[in-house]
Design a protein around this motif. Structure first.
Motif, PDB file in Angstrom:
ATOM      1  N   THR A 234       0.825  -1.211   0.000  1.00  0.00           N
ATOM      2  CA  THR A 234       0.000   0.000   0.000  1.00  0.00           C
ATOM      3  C   THR A 234       0.855   1.256   0.000  1.00  0.00           C
ATOM      4  N   GLN A 235       2.007   1.224   0.699  1.00  0.00           N
ATOM      5  CA  GLN A 235       2.883   2.405   0.711  1.00  0.00           C
ATOM      6  C   GLN A 235       3.470   2.663  -0.669  1.00  0.00           C
ATOM      7  N   PHE A 236       3.802   1.591  -1.388  1.00  0.00           N
ATOM      8  CA  PHE A 236       4.297   1.746  -2.757  1.00  0.00           C
ATOM      9  C   PHE A 236       3.227   2.384  -3.641  1.00  0.00           C
ATOM     10  N   ALA A 237       1.996   1.893  -3.517  1.00  0.00           N
ATOM     11  CA  ALA A 237       0.899   2.462  -4.300  1.00  0.00           C
ATOM     12  C   ALA A 237       0.578   3.885  -3.854  1.00  0.00           C
ATOM     13  N   ALA A 238       0.659   4.133  -2.551  1.00  0.00           N
ATOM     14  CA  ALA A 238       0.364   5.471  -2.036  1.00  0.00           C
ATOM     15  C   ALA A 238       1.365   6.490  -2.551  1.00  0.00           C
ATOM     16  N   GLY A 239       2.622   6.074  -2.750  1.00  0.00           N
ATOM     17  CA  GLY A 239       3.609   6.986  -3.312  1.00  0.00           C
ATOM     18  C   GLY A 239       3.210   7.458  -4.694  1.00  0.00           C
ATOM     19  N   SER A 240       2.660   6.555  -5.496  1.00  0.00           N
ATOM     20  CA  SER A 240       2.181   6.937  -6.825  1.00  0.00           C
ATOM     21  C   SER A 240       1.016   7.912  -6.715  1.00  0.00           C
ATOM     22  N   ALA A 241       0.066   7.622  -5.818  1.00  0.00           N
ATOM     23  CA  ALA A 241      -1.075   8.524  -5.629  1.00  0.00           C
ATOM     24  C   ALA A 241      -0.619   9.892  -5.159  1.00  0.00           C
ATOM     25  N   ASN A 242       0.449   9.915  -4.376  1.00  0.00           N
ATOM     26  CA  ASN A 242       0.946  11.183  -3.845  1.00  0.00           C
ATOM     27  C   ASN A 242       1.510  12.076  -4.938  1.00  0.00           C
ATOM     28  N   HIS A 243       2.018  11.473  -6.021  1.00  0.00           N
ATOM     29  CA  HIS A 243       2.566  12.255  -7.120  1.00  0.00           C
ATOM     30  C   HIS A 243       1.507  12.660  -8.132  1.00  0.00           C
ATOM     31  N   LEU A 244       0.298  12.117  -7.996  1.00  0.00           N
ATOM     32  CA  LEU A 244      -0.774  12.438  -8.928  1.00  0.00           C
ATOM     33  C   LEU A 244      -1.785  13.410  -8.342  1.00  0.00           C
ATOM     34  N   LEU A 245      -1.745  13.596  -7.019  1.00  0.00           N
ATOM     35  CA  LEU A 245      -2.665  14.495  -6.328  1.00  0.00           C
ATOM     36  C   LEU A 245      -1.857  15.502  -5.525  1.00  0.00           C
ATOM     37  N   PRO A 246      -2.483  16.602  -5.049  1.00  0.00           N
ATOM     38  CA  PRO A 246      -1.746  17.569  -4.238  1.00  0.00           C
ATOM     39  C   PRO A 246      -0.997  16.908  -3.096  1.00  0.00           C
ATOM     40  N   THR A 247       0.165  17.453  -2.781  1.00  0.00           N
ATOM     41  CA  THR A 247       1.122  16.842  -1.870  1.00  0.00           C
ATOM     42  C   THR A 247       0.480  16.353  -0.591  1.00  0.00           C
ATOM     43  N   GLY A 248       0.715  15.090  -0.268  1.00  0.00           N
ATOM     44  CA  GLY A 248       0.223  14.500   0.970  1.00  0.00           C
ATOM     45  C   GLY A 248      -1.190  13.978   0.888  1.00  0.00           C
ATOM     46  N   LEU A 249      -2.012  14.516  -0.011  1.00  0.00           N
ATOM     47  CA  LEU A 249      -3.423  14.136  -0.077  1.00  0.00           C
ATOM     48  C   LEU A 249      -3.581  12.719  -0.612  1.00  0.00           C
ATOM     49  N   GLY A 250      -2.844  12.373  -1.677  1.00  0.00           N
ATOM     50  CA  GLY A 250      -2.995  11.058  -2.281  1.00  0.00           C
ATOM     51  C   GLY A 250      -2.629   9.935  -1.337  1.00  0.00           C
ATOM     52  N   ALA A 251      -1.444  10.014  -0.721  1.00  0.00           N
ATOM     53  CA  ALA A 251      -1.004   8.968   0.200  1.00  0.00           C
ATOM     54  C   ALA A 251      -1.916   8.880   1.414  1.00  0.00           C
ATOM     55  N   SER A 252      -2.354  10.019   1.922  1.00  0.00           N
ATOM     56  CA  SER A 252      -3.234  10.014   3.092  1.00  0.00           C
ATOM     57  C   SER A 252      -4.567   9.350   2.767  1.00  0.00           C
ATOM     58  N   ALA A 253      -5.118   9.642   1.584  1.00  0.00           N
ATOM     59  CA  ALA A 253      -6.393   9.039   1.199  1.00  0.00           C
ATOM     60  C   ALA A 253      -6.266   7.524   1.046  1.00  0.00           C
ATOM     61  N   VAL A 254      -5.172   7.072   0.410  1.00  0.00           N
ATOM     62  CA  VAL A 254      -4.963   5.630   0.233  1.00  0.00           C
ATOM     63  C   VAL A 254      -4.812   4.932   1.581  1.00  0.00           C
ATOM     64  N   ASN A 255      -4.011   5.509   2.465  1.00  0.00           N
ATOM     65  CA  ASN A 255      -3.796   4.878   3.770  1.00  0.00           C
ATOM     66  C   ASN A 255      -5.034   4.937   4.650  1.00  0.00           C
ATOM     67  N   LEU A 256      -5.791   6.014   4.538  1.00  0.00           N
ATOM     68  CA  LEU A 256      -7.035   6.113   5.295  1.00  0.00           C
ATOM     69  C   LEU A 256      -7.997   5.010   4.873  1.00  0.00           C
ATOM     70  N   ARG A 257      -8.111   4.791   3.576  1.00  0.00           N
ATOM     71  CA  ARG A 257      -8.988   3.733   3.077  1.00  0.00           C
ATOM     72  C   ARG A 257      -8.465   2.358   3.487  1.00  0.00           C
ATOM     73  N   PHE A 258      -7.144   2.157   3.426  1.00  0.00           N
ATOM     74  CA  PHE A 258      -6.555   0.869   3.798  1.00  0.00           C
ATOM     75  C   PHE A 258      -6.863   0.531   5.254  1.00  0.00           C
ATOM     76  N   MET A 259      -6.675   1.497   6.152  1.00  0.00           N
ATOM     77  CA  MET A 259      -6.925   1.232   7.567  1.00  0.00           C
ATOM     78  C   MET A 259      -8.404   0.996   7.840  1.00  0.00           C
ATOM     79  N   THR A 260      -9.269   1.690   7.112  1.00  0.00           N
ATOM     80  CA  THR A 260     -10.704   1.474   7.271  1.00  0.00           C
ATOM     81  C   THR A 260     -11.089   0.060   6.835  1.00  0.00           C
ATOM     82  N   VAL A 261     -10.525  -0.392   5.717  1.00  0.00           N
ATOM     83  CA  VAL A 261     -10.790  -1.754   5.251  1.00  0.00           C
ATOM     84  C   VAL A 261     -10.258  -2.775   6.260  1.00  0.00           C
ATOM     85  N   CYS A 262      -9.147  -2.441   6.942  1.00  0.00           N
ATOM     86  CA  CYS A 262      -8.579  -3.344   7.956  1.00  0.00           C
ATOM     87  C   CYS A 262      -9.403  -3.380   9.239  1.00  0.00           C
TER      88      CYS A 262
END
Length: 330
Positions: free
Chosen positions: A98-126
Motif C-alpha cells: 500500500t505504501q508503494f501504491a500510495a507513493g504513486s497517488a501522492n505524485h498524482l494528487l496535491p502533496t500528501g493528499l494522495g497517500a493520506s487518502a490511500v492509507n485512510l482507506r486501507f486502515m478502514t478496510v482493515c
C-alpha cells in the motif's frame, strides 16, 4: 384541491437514469484512473523526463543503484511509521504494498493528499473506525514533519555554513515572508473563533488524535516504529539525493547535499502541487546552488534524482494502486 401532476414520462426517465448510474463500472473506472493520470502528468512533463533520462545515461551506475535502493527503503520506512501510528496490528505485506501504491497517488494528487487518502482507506478496510484512522494519519504526518525539521536543525547545527542563506532569499524578503506566515496563522485563528461548527469539529479531531497518540506511546514497540520510521524516511530521501549527486560529480559534500534536500523540502511543504512536481525541482536546484554546486550540474542532479524517485516508480505504482482497488484492499 387539484393534485400536481407529474409530466408524462418524467418518472421513467428519472428511474432509468438512476439505474444507469448504478450500472456504471465504478471500480473499473477507479482501476484505470491512476493510469490515465500518469499519462497526463508524463505528457505535461515530457521535456523534464527526456532530459532527466539523458543525465542518467552519463552517471556512475553504482551510485545510481544506491539511490534506487534508498528509494525502495523509503517505502519500508513509511510502512513502519504507519504501523507505529496505530495500536492495532496491520497486515505487514499489504501495508508495505500500500505504501508503494500510495507513493504513486501522492505524485498524482496535491502533496500528501494522495497517500493520506490511500492509507485512510486501507486502515478502514482493515477494520479501524474512521475516527481512529484519521487520527493515525494525522499522527503520522505530525511525526514525519517533526522528524524532518529535527534532522534539518541537527544538520544546520553540525554544518552552519553549508548553505549560503543570502542566496536563498532576495534582499528584504524575510520580513514579508514572516508577515505572510503570521497573517495566515491569524486567519486560521479568526476563522476557528467565528465558525463554531468548524471549531467543534477541529477540537473533536484533535482530542481523538491526542488519544491515539497516548495509546501508541504506552507501547514502546509502536513508539519506536513511529519515530524511528519518521526519522528514517527523510534521511533515506536525502541519502538518495546525495548518491545521485555523487554519481554525477556534483562538487558538494554529501552531508551538505542532504542538508540542501531537507531545507528545500521543508520550504515547499506548503505548496499544494501534485507530488511537489515543479516546485520541488526548483527548490532543490536553488538549495544545491546555495550549497556551492554549479547551476548546470545541480540541475542535472535534481532531474536525475526526480526520475529515480518519482518517474520510474510512477507507472508500476499506479498499476499496483489499480490492483489494490480491484482486490478491495483499499
Amino acid at each position: 384541491m387539484t393534485a400536481v401532476q407529474t409530466p408524462p414520462g418524467s418518472a421513467p426517465r428519472t428511474s432509468r437514469f438512476s439505474r444507469a448510474l448504478r450500472r456504471l463500472p465504478v471500480r473499473r473506472i477507479l482501476v484505470l484512473l491512476p493510469l490515465a493520470l500518469v499519462a497526463v502528468v508524463a505528457v505535461r512533463h515530457r521535456a523534464v523526463l527526456v532530459e532527466g533520462f539523458g543525465h542518467l545515461a552519463t552517471a556512475k551506475w553504482p551510485w545510481l543503484l544506491a539511490a534506487a535502493g534508498a528509494t525502495c527503503l523509503t517505502w519500508v520506512a513509511a510502512a513502519v511509521t504507519r504501523q507505529g501510528a496505530v495500536v492495532d496490528r496491520l497486515p505487514a505485506l499489504r501495508l508495505l504494498v500500500t505504501q508503494f501504491a500510495a507513493g504513486s497517488a501522492n505524485h498524482l494528487l496535491p502533496t500528501g493528499l494522495g497517500a493520506s487518502a490511500v492509507n485512510l482507506r486501507f486502515m478502514t478496510v482493515c477494520g479501524l473506525p474512521p475516527a481512529r484512522s484519521s487520527a493515525a494519519v494525522a499522527l503520522y504526518l505530525m511525526a514525519e514533519s517533526v522528524a524532518r525539521v529535527g534532522l534539518l536543525a541537527a544538520l544546520f547545527i553540525a554544518f552552519p555554513h553549508a548553505l549560503r542563506l543570502d542566496s536563498l532569499l532576495p534582499d528584504g524578503a524575510v520580513l514579508p515572508l514572516l508577515a505572510g506566515v503570521g497573517g495566515a496563522a491569524l486567519v486560521v485563528v479568526v476563522v476557528l473563533a467565528l465558525v463554531r461548527r468548524l471549531r467543534t469539529a477541529v477540537f473533536t479531531f484533535v482530542r481523538s488524535a491526542l488519544g491515539e497518540a497516548r495509546s501508541v506511546h504506552t507501547r514502546p514497540s509502536r513508539a519506536l516504529a513511529l519515530w524511528g520510521g519518521s526519522l528514517a524516511f527523510p534521511a533515506l530521501q536525502a541519502a538518495g539525493l546525495a548518491a545521485v549527486g555523487t554519481a554525477l560529480g556534483l562538487p558538494v559534500s554529501p552531508w551538505h547535499m542532504a542538508l540542501a534536500y531537507l531545507a528545500a523540502t521543508v520550504a515547499v511543504a506548503v505548496v499544494p502541487t501534485p507530488g511537489g512536481i515543479g516546485s520541488v525541482e526548483a527548490a532543490l536546484i536553488v538549495a544545491l546552488v546555495a550549497a556551492g554546486g554549479p547551476v548546470a550540474v545541480a540541475t542535472a542532479v535534481v532531474l536525475a534524482y526526480r526520475v529515480i524517485t518519482v518517474w520510474l516508480p510512477l507507472l508500476p505504482g499506479a498499476l499496483t494502486l489499480g490492483a489494490l482497488v480491484r482486490l478491495k484492499v483499499i
